[in-house]
Every structure is written in structure tokens, then in C-alpha cells.
Scaffold this motif. Sequence first.
Motif, PDB file in Angstrom:
ATOM      1  N   PHE A  75       0.799  -1.177   0.010  1.00 23.74           N
ATOM      2  CA  PHE A  75       0.007   0.099   0.174  1.00 23.74           C
ATOM      3  C   PHE A  75       0.786   1.173   0.143  1.00 23.74           C
ATOM      4  N   LEU A  76       2.087   1.150   0.736  1.00 26.21           N
ATOM      5  CA  LEU A  76       2.866   2.267   0.703  1.00 26.21           C
ATOM      6  C   LEU A  76       3.655   2.406  -0.346  1.00 26.21           C
ATOM      7  N   MET A 113      -5.165  -1.277  -3.055  1.00 25.42           N
ATOM      8  CA  MET A 113      -5.430  -0.161  -2.124  1.00 25.42           C
ATOM      9  C   MET A 113      -4.855   1.041  -2.552  1.00 25.42           C
ATOM     10  N   THR A 157     -10.437   7.506  -0.704  1.00 21.51           N
ATOM     11  CA  THR A 157     -10.818   7.978   1.011  1.00 21.51           C
ATOM     12  C   THR A 157     -11.734   9.377   0.754  1.00 21.51           C
ATOM     13  N   SER A 158     -11.557  10.172  -0.426  1.00 20.03           N
ATOM     14  CA  SER A 158     -12.233  11.515  -0.178  1.00 20.03           C
ATOM     15  C   SER A 158     -13.481  11.281  -1.187  1.00 20.03           C
ATOM     16  N   PHE A 206     -14.782   4.634  -3.197  1.00 18.72           N
ATOM     17  CA  PHE A 206     -14.581   3.821  -2.056  1.00 18.72           C
ATOM     18  C   PHE A 206     -14.555   2.312  -2.150  1.00 18.72           C
ATOM     19  N   LEU A 229     -11.412   0.532  -2.783  1.00 14.78           N
ATOM     20  CA  LEU A 229     -10.522   0.433  -1.480  1.00 14.78           C
ATOM     21  C   LEU A 229     -11.082  -0.266  -0.420  1.00 14.78           C
ATOM     22  N   MET A 238      -9.588  -4.521   1.558  1.00 16.04           N
ATOM     23  CA  MET A 238      -9.442  -4.517   3.004  1.00 16.04           C
ATOM     24  C   MET A 238     -10.511  -5.537   3.651  1.00 16.04           C
ATOM     25  N   TYR A 264      -4.067   0.313   9.537  1.00 11.43           N
ATOM     26  CA  TYR A 264      -4.045   1.044   8.417  1.00 11.43           C
ATOM     27  C   TYR A 264      -5.551   1.034   7.893  1.00 11.43           C
ATOM     28  N   VAL A 265      -6.187  -0.021   8.037  1.00 14.53           N
ATOM     29  CA  VAL A 265      -7.522  -0.271   7.458  1.00 14.53           C
ATOM     30  C   VAL A 265      -8.453   0.532   8.188  1.00 14.53           C
ATOM     31  N   LEU A 324      -7.583   4.096   7.217  1.00 19.19           N
ATOM     32  CA  LEU A 324      -8.342   4.633   5.937  1.00 19.19           C
ATOM     33  C   LEU A 324      -9.836   4.857   6.231  1.00 19.19           C
ATOM     34  N   LEU A 325     -10.437   3.792   6.973  1.00 18.69           N
ATOM     35  CA  LEU A 325     -11.635   4.194   7.039  1.00 18.69           C
ATOM     36  C   LEU A 325     -12.069   5.716   7.920  1.00 18.69           C
ATOM     37  N   ILE A 347     -10.238   8.175   7.846  1.00 15.95           N
ATOM     38  CA  ILE A 347     -10.047   9.270   6.969  1.00 15.95           C
ATOM     39  C   ILE A 347     -11.391   9.549   6.097  1.00 15.95           C
ATOM     40  N   ALA A 348     -11.683   8.381   5.449  1.00 11.91           N
ATOM     41  CA  ALA A 348     -12.714   8.323   4.741  1.00 11.91           C
ATOM     42  C   ALA A 348     -13.932   8.950   5.449  1.00 11.91           C
ATOM     43  N   PHE A 349     -14.404   8.503   6.247  1.00 10.58           N
ATOM     44  CA  PHE A 349     -15.829   8.966   7.053  1.00 10.58           C
ATOM     45  C   PHE A 349     -15.603  10.086   7.909  1.00 10.58           C
ATOM     46  N   TYR A 395     -13.033  12.958   5.442  1.00  7.53           N
ATOM     47  CA  TYR A 395     -13.701  13.475   4.400  1.00  7.53           C
ATOM     48  C   TYR A 395     -15.123  13.689   4.418  1.00  7.53           C
ATOM     49  N   ARG A 396     -15.806  12.693   4.569  1.00  6.05           N
ATOM     50  CA  ARG A 396     -17.258  12.594   4.767  1.00  6.05           C
ATOM     51  C   ARG A 396     -17.906  13.578   5.896  1.00  6.05           C
ATOM     52  N   ILE A 406       3.183   2.997   8.716  1.00  2.12           N
ATOM     53  CA  ILE A 406       2.364   3.042   7.854  1.00  2.12           C
ATOM     54  C   ILE A 406       1.217   4.317   8.200  1.00  2.12           C
ATOM     55  N   ASN A 433       2.261   7.854   7.542  1.00  2.00           N
ATOM     56  CA  ASN A 433       2.209   8.168   5.905  1.00  2.00           C
ATOM     57  C   ASN A 433       0.673   8.252   5.622  1.00  2.00           C
ATOM     58  N   ILE A 434      -0.293   7.776   6.114  1.00  3.49           N
ATOM     59  CA  ILE A 434      -1.667   7.750   5.541  1.00  3.49           C
ATOM     60  C   ILE A 434      -2.118   9.123   6.089  1.00  3.49           C
TER      61      ILE A 434
END
Lengths: 326, 336, 350
Positions: free
Chosen positions: A242-243, A257, A267-268, A273, A276, A280, B154-155, B158-159, B161-163, B166-167, B272, B275-276
Amino acid sequence: MSEFERMAEVSMTNAERRRQWLDEAVLAPARIVWDDWRARAGLLVVVTYLLLGTVGPLFVSEPKPNQGPLLVGAFRTLEYPLGTTASGTNILSQIVHATPSMLVMITAGAVFTVVLGTAIGTLAGYKGGQTDSVLMTVTDIMMTVPGLPLTIVLATALQIKGNPAVIGVLITINAWAGLARAIRSQVLTIRDDEYVEASRIMGMSTPTIVAGDIIPNLMPYITMNFVQQARAVIFGSVGLYFLGVLPYNKVNWGVMMNAAVNRAGATSSPSAFHWLLMPMLTIIVLALGLTLLAQGADRIFNPRVRARHAKSVASGDGDTPNTGDI
Amino acid sequence: MSYVLKRLGRSFLTIFVVVSASFGLIRLLPGGPLDYLRAQMIQQGGSDLSTAEINRRIAAQTNIAVDEPVYVQYIDYMTAIFRGDFGQSIWYDQSVAGVIGPAIPWTVFLTATALFLAFTVGVSLGAFMAYKEGSTFDVGSTGVGLVLNSTPGYVVALLFIAFLGYRLQLFPTGGRYASELTPGLNVPFLASVLYHGTLPILSMAIVAFGGWALSMRGNSIRVLGEDYLRVARLRGLPTRRIALRYVARNAILPMYTGLMIAIGTVFGGAVIIENIFAYPGIGFYLIQAINARDSPLMMGAFILITVAMVIGITVADLTYGWLDPRAKGGASRESY
Amino acid sequence: MPRDSQTERRGAHDPIIEVRNASVTYDLEYRDAMVLDDVSIDLRRGEILGVVGESGSGKSMLANAMMDAVEEPGITTGEIRYYPERGSEPVNILDLSDEELRSLRWEEISMVFQGALSSFNPTMTVRGHFEETLDAHDYDVEEGMERARELLEDLYLDPDRVLDSYSHELSGGMSQRALIALSLVLEPQVLLMDEPTAALDLLMQRSILSLLDDIKEKYNLSILFITHDLPLVSGLADRLAILYAFELAEVGPSEQVVRNSQHPYTRALLRAVPSLDAPLETMRPIPGSAPNPANTPNGCHYAPRCPLATDECHEETPPWFDTADDQRTACFNHDDAGDAVPLELEVVES
């Protein structure tokens, strides 16, 4: 004591012996696994992934761009059940075709850790003295080196190609140390047990004692660790893919991913989505399956549970709690 | 006392071995970082640069004087590192120490907080589960713990960050603090640090506490069956004392080994996570260095992560010896 | 049918604990398991009563029942009466509230367990155990610690060294003695000892036993001593009670039981134990094995292994027979036991 006498009186034919072996070694564990819903679920998951990785690629077409429309959501169409990527690649194809190399990676890493950890742990614990202190110093050093950063640095410095087995080993490069320590302390307690001492007095060689008396006692530890390492390989490799710090020559869940986030802003942007989410979920389900299976395996090695399930072993007092002396 | 000295000696040995190994990685591997650096310089400077000039520059950046014999290179490298000189970063064009040094506290802040949160919440939950063994609460929590234990950090990141990022726009999706603030001991700055740290810390803590809860549960149930607990009850000790001094203490102590391994996992995971969240900690710079092929920065980051981890583990180990009387005299950690 | 509980006549002796028709049952899934079956016995003031039985015969249950400490889900029935002083009103132990039990245990009736090492909290010093016990029972800690030191000295231990140690730093014999001191720190009247020396070597066993007599005199104790080792306890105990498969087989003065037992099981037991004084050839194992608690025979529990068993034995529970002065035996054929199971030696000098 009465058990002893009975065993001695009855002489078994070879056929009976074989049947008993089959019952104890194969059927009893199978029954135990089947008896416990967690182990059953875990086994089901792991077998599914094994099938996915072996025969899956034969049935699911290879992933390539423009297999379908761009960014189809998950669970919308039968043709692309998990949706498509920004370039129209079928996500199901990607996930399935990433499985074989993942399985190789997991197996390589877990086997490497377990074999090395068990070997060093038993050797140090059983031999003791100078061997022990040298091995344990090395182990302690390895234990205090951060695993994932070490993997990253080695992968960069060694210029490895995308061979999944090598990556599997690299990711668990120092994980054997923890297992070796645990195994060693187990061996130290077992070493002085009476039955091991008896074997020693009877003049059995060290390898025979280790293989016959010590390793079987460590099996629960070893299995648990095998699963833990398998999980660590999945988590670590996907994270590093992923990195983008691991070389690859085929599709991978982590690469998916990475692409989802970096190319489609998964993510945005809600429309990407699923791209991704699917890899996962793939990881989580597999890790959960392995954990559940490990718990079931723990039961297999528990002699009491085992005795209850082996028909050929007289299980007289199996069910009565030890109520006599506290 | 001799135990403490021995333990410190081992920690020092670990750092020594890691630094030596990184010298080996840089210097000895064909096609490794050093050759890459040389190729890079020749490419950039063309034929204008003499070999001697290239070697001089490489020496300045990596602390390795290529034209000296290997053992001199080794000694030079080791002395430089132990003086705190990690060479020059190619990408940032400043000293590696200058790049990474300020990042260390941030990584320590993330990892230590995450570890502390996961451990305290996990242990309390596990004890409570053991107390309610077999109840719906216990079974439910075990299930949740298993799922969380099977999820990589990291999962979750990411969740989040997404929810949440951003959301819902509840939390920032990157950075260490709001850029308009002046760092220092002022409330808005500290609040911003916590605000920015929340998601990275939670990502690491949430996946870890389930594991702690499960092992605490197992240990507590085991301790509850011990003879000394029965004797303590018969002696009429107050419930509170039995719960804390008997059950909790004896159930937590064996988990100390796990804590030491967890320090490693958290440091690795932080690479990780940082970086995310684009969070400039050591792990962030490690990946930056790899992407930029900046080997002095990479090795510096790696060595510093190792040092941080060795310190963490040494502290944990020494406090363990102080908490558990059985660990005295170096026979530590054999009883798990 | 409960057996005649009047067998132990009051008045003639001064009981400190009376156990009447005590049973302990475990309610298992498909059937009940009885691990103590209708036992009636007295612990007399100032005596050492040895309770002897094989492992799993229910002897630990008897001790646990005497302080209502049988662990869940075991159920204790019957009556356990405690007489704090001679002729005083009895305390019915099984009827006590939790709080009353809490102060009865350790203050009046105390217990020493088999595994001394595992009876101490591994992460606390021995001193901590003494202090928290005194504290929990609202005793004066300073005064109590003085007593603790004296107790430890009486047990030939160095108080300072032992108090500041953790259990893993003590040898088996030392921790066992420290545990005895801990059990006596609240000055109880009764000490229940559950195989207190089983994990120790022979010399240490003997030396602890010899200390026990002195301690008993000095602190006015009544002691119940549970063991599987008949010769060990016969020299120490005033009386012996033989337990077989959850019920009492024989009770009587030690000398008498050892020399002139009327129960085939006691006699078999005497022949089965190795002894330094007896030639090895005279040792006889008892054929067969003890019954499962969930499946005990109808009549005499020993009948399936007994050479004297008749139909009556298999069907009916034998009543008590007064076989000698202060000795009672639960065996229909007690008159023939001597001939059927001969003791070929001078068993165990007391």
C-alpha cells in the motif's frame, strides 16, 4: 493404573492398531474442529481462500483494463460483483488473481518463523549453558529491532525482485525471535519433567527426546504462532504494498488499495470507495478466519478435549470433574 | 543492580549491532545504496566531477570514505553515528539529524499514547469480561475483540480518513497541528496537537485493545482459579484488595512480555499510519527517504527508530523487574 | 437412611466441632456426584484427629465442609456445630451469614493447605500476607506482627528473613511452616490441615510433625490432620478416622486402629503402605480401584474390593459397630476382619 493393566492384557491386531491410529490422528481432530462453530467457521474461510488461490484463477478471468465500465460500484451487477476500478478493471478478478502469490507469501513467512523459532528455542532450552546464552543474546537483539522498518530497509537495500516467497520471509525476518524465547522457556519447564527425564535415563538420544517428548508438547504454541505469523505477513505485506515500498510484478491487495487511494482518491470520493473497501474486507475476513482456526487448533492439542472425541480411547472419567481433592 | 547494568549493556549491544549492520548494508552490498548514490552523482554532475570529488561528497553524505580501507570506514562510520552525525540528507539537503530529530517526539507521542490507551482500556475490559465470564457481555466483547484483532491499523486509519475526515469533516486528514499556530506551551497549540493526533492514535489503539482484552481475560480467569486466591478469600480479605492486589496484578504481569513485543509492532505500524495521515514523524521520513532514494536519511531514520524502540523495551523490562519480584536476578520473563 | 448420629455420645468427651450427617454433592448434568456421603464425626477439644484416605476419597471435602468452604457448585448439607468453649451454645456453621463466616474463618477455625508455595500470592512478601490478614480482621497489626514473629520462631524460622521474602525464595519446608504461622496469626482454636506435608521430603515431614505437637500445646489448638499417609499420622494423632470413597469406615484411638483395626479396608491400607520398619515383601496392594463419585455402589462402598463382602454388604450400608473402647467400625463382618486380612508385622511404632 487399571488403565495400564487393561492395555497390557488386550493385545491388538495390526488392523485394530491402524484403525486406532486413524481415529486418534485424523478423525478425532476433525471431530473437534467440527464440534466448535468458531473452528468450523475458521476452517471454512481458510479453505475458501485456498480454493480461491488454487483453482480460483482458472475460473475468474485475468484482470485487465476496460473489462467493463469505469468505477462500477460493488454488489450492483452480477458481471462485476465487487465493482470495477477507475480503469474499468474487474475488482473480483484482481482479488482472486492476487490470492496465489499471497498464499505463497503467507506460507513462506509463517514456515520460516516457526521452523527457525522452534529450532533455536528448543536448542537453547535443551542444551543450556554456552549455547543457550549465545543464542539468547542473538534472539534478544533480534527482538528489539523494529520488524517492519527493518523489512523496508532490507527490501530497499537488497534490491529484491517481486518474488512472493522472499517477501514473505523478509516480512517475518525477525519474528522468530519472540517464538524462540517462548519456546525456550517452555522447553526449560518440560526438560525437567519426569517423563522426559525417564527418556533420558533410558538412553534415548537428544534428537529423539526433542522430537518425541518435547515438540509435541509445544504444538499448541507453534500452531498459535504459525497463525499469528500468517496474519503478520498479510498485514505487513499489504501495508507495505500500500505504501509502495515493495517491488511487485503482479496485482496485489495492497497495490489495489494504493491505486484506489492515489489514483481515484478513494478516501475522499465515495464513488471509488468500494475499490479500497474490497481488498480491505478480503484481508480482514482472511485474518479472522485464521484467528478462529487457531482457536480451534488449540482445542485439538488439549488432551482432555481430545480424549472425549477419540472413540477408541477409553474416556471413562472424561466428563466427571476432578472433585476429589482440591 | 548488576541486573540493571547487564540489561543496559544488552541494549547498547543491540544498538551497536544494528548500526554495524546498517554500515554493512550501505557499504558492502553490490548494487546497494552507495553504488546508487555514485551513479546518481555521476549522472547529475556529468564528467565534470572527478572520482575523488565524488568520493568526498559521498563521504560527507554517508560518513563513509570510499577510498579508505574497510575497517577505517567502519570506525569512521561508527564514531560519527555515536556522535549523533547521521550524514546529509540528499533530498532535504540538510543534516539527517536536523530532519529527523524534530520528528522523534511526534512519533513517540503517537505510539506511547496509542499503546497506553490500548493497554489500559484492554486490561480493564478484559478483567471485566473475566468477572462476567460466560455472560452476553463477555461473549459479545470476545467477538468484537476477535474482529478488531483481525484488522490492521491502516485499514482503520483509511476508514477514519474516509468517514470522519472527508465525509463528516470532523477531524483533519493530515498534519501535526494547524499551520497558523505557534508551537509552544499554549492551549490552542496543544489542543490542535491532540485534535490532529486523535485519528492516528485511535487507528493504532483500536486494533490493539481487543488483543489486550482477550489476554487479560484469559489471565484473570487463570488467576481466579489459583490456590492463593482461594486462601485469600478464606482469610477474609476485602474484595477490593483481592481484585487489585491479587487478581489484577498477577494477571497483568505476564502481559509485560507482550507489551514489549507490542512496542515493536506499534513502531512498525506507526510507519504506515504516519504516511496515511501525512504526519511528519520518523516513519513518515523513512518512507520519504525510500521514495526519494535518499539512503543516508533512510538509514538514519531506521537507526533512530531502533534506538527509540530499544529505549522503550529497556524501560519496560527494567520496570518489570521492579514490579515482579520473581524477575530479579536476570531470570526474567521466563514465566509466561 | 442416615446412620445413627448418636454414635458419638456427647458428654463423655468435649467436642469443639461436631459434624453430623455431612454430605457434599455436585449437581452434574445427568446425575449427582456425592463426594462426601453422610459423615458424622467429632473433633475433640485439644486433640489431633488424623483423617486418612486415598486421594479422591473426600477427605479434603470434610475439611472444607468444616468451615463451610466447599467451592461452588458443591452443596454441603447436614450439620456442622462449633463449640467456642466447653459447654457453650453451639454455632451452626452452615447457617452463618457471609459476614459471620468471614470472621469465623481464620479467627476461630483456620486452615493450612497442601501446596504452601501456591498458597502465597507470588507478587507479595510473606509479611504482606500477615499484615493484610490482621488488617482485614481489624486486629492490631503491630501486636499481631509480634505474634507472627513468635510463631515463626516457634517453627524454627528466622522471622526477619522469612517475612521479607517472597514465597518463591523459600524452600518447600520453609514456606509450609510460614503458611502454618500465617494460619495461626489470628489465634484460632481449630486448625484444619489438608495434606500439609505431602509435597515435602520425609525428613521435613517428620520435623514439621514434631513441631506440630509443641505448637498445639502452646497455642491450645485442636487439629484435624488430613493425609493419605497412615503411618505418618498414626504417631502424631490421638485418634484416627479412616475415610473410604466418601464415607467413614472406622474411627478410633490411633494405637487401637493401627494395632487392632476391625475394618478390612483399614487393615488392607496398613498392609499397602511402605514403611521403613517393615520388610518390603509384606506390602500388599489393594486390588481394584475406588469408585467414581457419580457412581458409588449401593451398599458398603468398599464391598466390590472387599474379600469379606457378602450379599448384605452389596445391598445395605453397614451401621456403626462399637468394636472396642471408643472405637467404631462400619462393617458387617468386623469380627472376621482380623483373620481375613492379617497384619504380618508390628506395624509402625508410634
